[in-house]
Design a protein around this motif. Structure first.
Motif, PDB file in Angstrom:
ATOM      1  N   TYR A  21      23.664  23.380  35.230  1.00 23.52           N
ATOM      2  CA  TYR A  21      24.382  24.638  35.451  1.00 23.52           C
ATOM      3  C   TYR A  21      24.136  25.573  34.268  1.00 23.52           C
ATOM      4  O   TYR A  21      23.449  25.205  33.310  1.00 23.52           O
ATOM      5  CB  TYR A  21      25.887  24.394  35.650  1.00 23.52           C
ATOM      6  N   GLU A 112      28.157  33.099  41.195  1.00 25.67           N
ATOM      7  CA  GLU A 112      26.984  32.815  42.027  1.00 25.67           C
ATOM      8  C   GLU A 112      26.727  31.317  42.108  1.00 25.67           C
ATOM      9  O   GLU A 112      26.323  30.815  43.154  1.00 25.67           O
ATOM     10  CB  GLU A 112      25.751  33.514  41.459  1.00 25.67           C
ATOM     11  N   GLN A 113      26.970  30.599  41.012  1.00 25.13           N
ATOM     12  CA  GLN A 113      26.739  29.155  41.010  1.00 25.13           C
ATOM     13  C   GLN A 113      27.631  28.456  42.030  1.00 25.13           C
ATOM     14  O   GLN A 113      27.172  27.614  42.796  1.00 25.13           O
ATOM     15  CB  GLN A 113      27.012  28.563  39.624  1.00 25.13           C
ATOM     16  N   SER A 115      29.098  29.836  44.635  1.00 29.31           N
ATOM     17  CA  SER A 115      28.693  30.283  45.972  1.00 29.31           C
ATOM     18  C   SER A 115      27.475  29.517  46.470  1.00 29.31           C
ATOM     19  O   SER A 115      27.439  29.087  47.625  1.00 29.31           O
ATOM     20  CB  SER A 115      28.374  31.778  45.966  1.00 29.31           C
ATOM     21  N   LYS A 116      26.485  29.334  45.607  1.00 28.70           N
ATOM     22  CA  LYS A 116      25.266  28.623  46.008  1.00 28.70           C
ATOM     23  C   LYS A 116      25.565  27.175  46.371  1.00 28.70           C
ATOM     24  O   LYS A 116      25.028  26.648  47.349  1.00 28.70           O
ATOM     25  CB  LYS A 116      24.222  28.681  44.895  1.00 28.70           C
ATOM     26  N   VAL A 117      26.417  26.527  45.619  1.00 32.16           N
ATOM     27  CA  VAL A 117      26.783  25.142  45.923  1.00 32.16           C
ATOM     28  C   VAL A 117      27.513  25.076  47.259  1.00 32.16           C
ATOM     29  O   VAL A 117      27.225  24.228  48.101  1.00 32.16           O
ATOM     30  CB  VAL A 117      27.630  24.522  44.789  1.00 32.16           C
ATOM     31  N   ILE A 119      27.375  27.199  49.791  1.00 30.79           N
ATOM     32  CA  ILE A 119      26.429  27.493  50.874  1.00 30.79           C
ATOM     33  C   ILE A 119      25.571  26.266  51.162  1.00 30.79           C
ATOM     34  O   ILE A 119      25.341  25.904  52.313  1.00 30.79           O
ATOM     35  CB  ILE A 119      25.553  28.720  50.530  1.00 30.79           C
ATOM     36  N   TYR A 120      25.123  25.610  50.110  1.00 29.46           N
ATOM     37  CA  TYR A 120      24.320  24.396  50.293  1.00 29.46           C
ATOM     38  C   TYR A 120      25.123  23.330  51.029  1.00 29.46           C
ATOM     39  O   TYR A 120      24.637  22.712  51.983  1.00 29.46           O
ATOM     40  CB  TYR A 120      23.830  23.862  48.944  1.00 29.46           C
ATOM     41  N   LEU A 121      26.361  23.094  50.606  1.00 30.45           N
ATOM     42  CA  LEU A 121      27.192  22.070  51.249  1.00 30.45           C
ATOM     43  C   LEU A 121      27.409  22.376  52.725  1.00 30.45           C
ATOM     44  O   LEU A 121      27.350  21.490  53.570  1.00 30.45           O
ATOM     45  CB  LEU A 121      28.535  21.941  50.522  1.00 30.45           C
ATOM     46  N   SER A 123      25.410  24.249  54.637  1.00 28.82           N
ATOM     47  CA  SER A 123      24.131  24.125  55.344  1.00 28.82           C
ATOM     48  C   SER A 123      23.763  22.669  55.610  1.00 28.82           C
ATOM     49  O   SER A 123      23.064  22.369  56.564  1.00 28.82           O
ATOM     50  CB  SER A 123      23.009  24.817  54.557  1.00 28.82           C
ATOM     51  N   GLN A 124      24.251  21.777  54.773  1.00 27.67           N
ATOM     52  CA  GLN A 124      23.967  20.354  54.936  1.00 27.67           C
ATOM     53  C   GLN A 124      25.013  19.640  55.790  1.00 27.67           C
ATOM     54  O   GLN A 124      24.926  18.440  56.020  1.00 27.67           O
ATOM     55  CB  GLN A 124      23.880  19.675  53.562  1.00 27.67           C
TER      56      GLN A 124
END
Length: 151
Positions: A21, A112-113, A115-117, A119-121, A123-124
């Motif tokens: 991070y 942003e960090q 948010s990205k995590v 979004i990834y969770l 999407s998976q």
């Protein structure tokens, strides 16, 4: 540190790398940085504090993140950051060092960090279909994206 003083400006947004991070702070000048210490020094959450460059960077690569459309000037950014000195309400998902810096510069807490995590969770499919769009928005600190159905 003198070399950096000539290149940096008070009010600059500093970003330093950590394992997995990035950590964020505001440069105050004269080798000082204000940041939400949070988990920067280990597992114990810490307050908004002023520290020196070496303690902030921990010997890691550190750079300035440019902001071309700031809501607040560098001077106002520093004043806003100082207004929260000693605040001790760190929360990894809702009130971390990046939330703090974005609040100082833009008046909006966001990361942003995180948010990205999130979004990834999503999407998976790692939320197991139990989280609503409202909850997801709250998890990422009320960032700009929304999910229109229950997941």
């Amino acid at each position: 540190m003198g070399f950096f003083d000539k290149q940096l400006q008070a009010g600059d947004h500093l970003v330093t790398e950590r394992l997995g991070y990035t950590h964020h702070g505001i440069y105050l000048g004269r080798n000082k940085v204000i940041h939400y210490s949070g988990l920067a020094a280990g597992l114990r959450a810490g307050p908004v504090e002023i520290t020196d460059w070496d303690n902030f960077s921990q010997g890691k690569r550190t750079y300035v993140k440019q902001h071309h459309s700031r809501m607040f000037s560098r001077r106002q950014t520093i004043k806003r950051a100082r207004s929260r000195l000693s605040e001790d309400k760190y929360n990894l998902l809702l009130n971390n060092c990046e939330h703090f810096i974005n609040w100082c510069i833009y008046g909006k807490s966001r990361s942003e960090q995180v948010s990205k995590v999130a979004i990834y969770l999503v999407s998976q499919g790692l939320f197991g279909g139990t989280i609503s769009s409202f909850s997801l928005i709250r998890v990422v600190g009320k960032t700009a994206f929304r999910v229109s159905k229950n997941l």
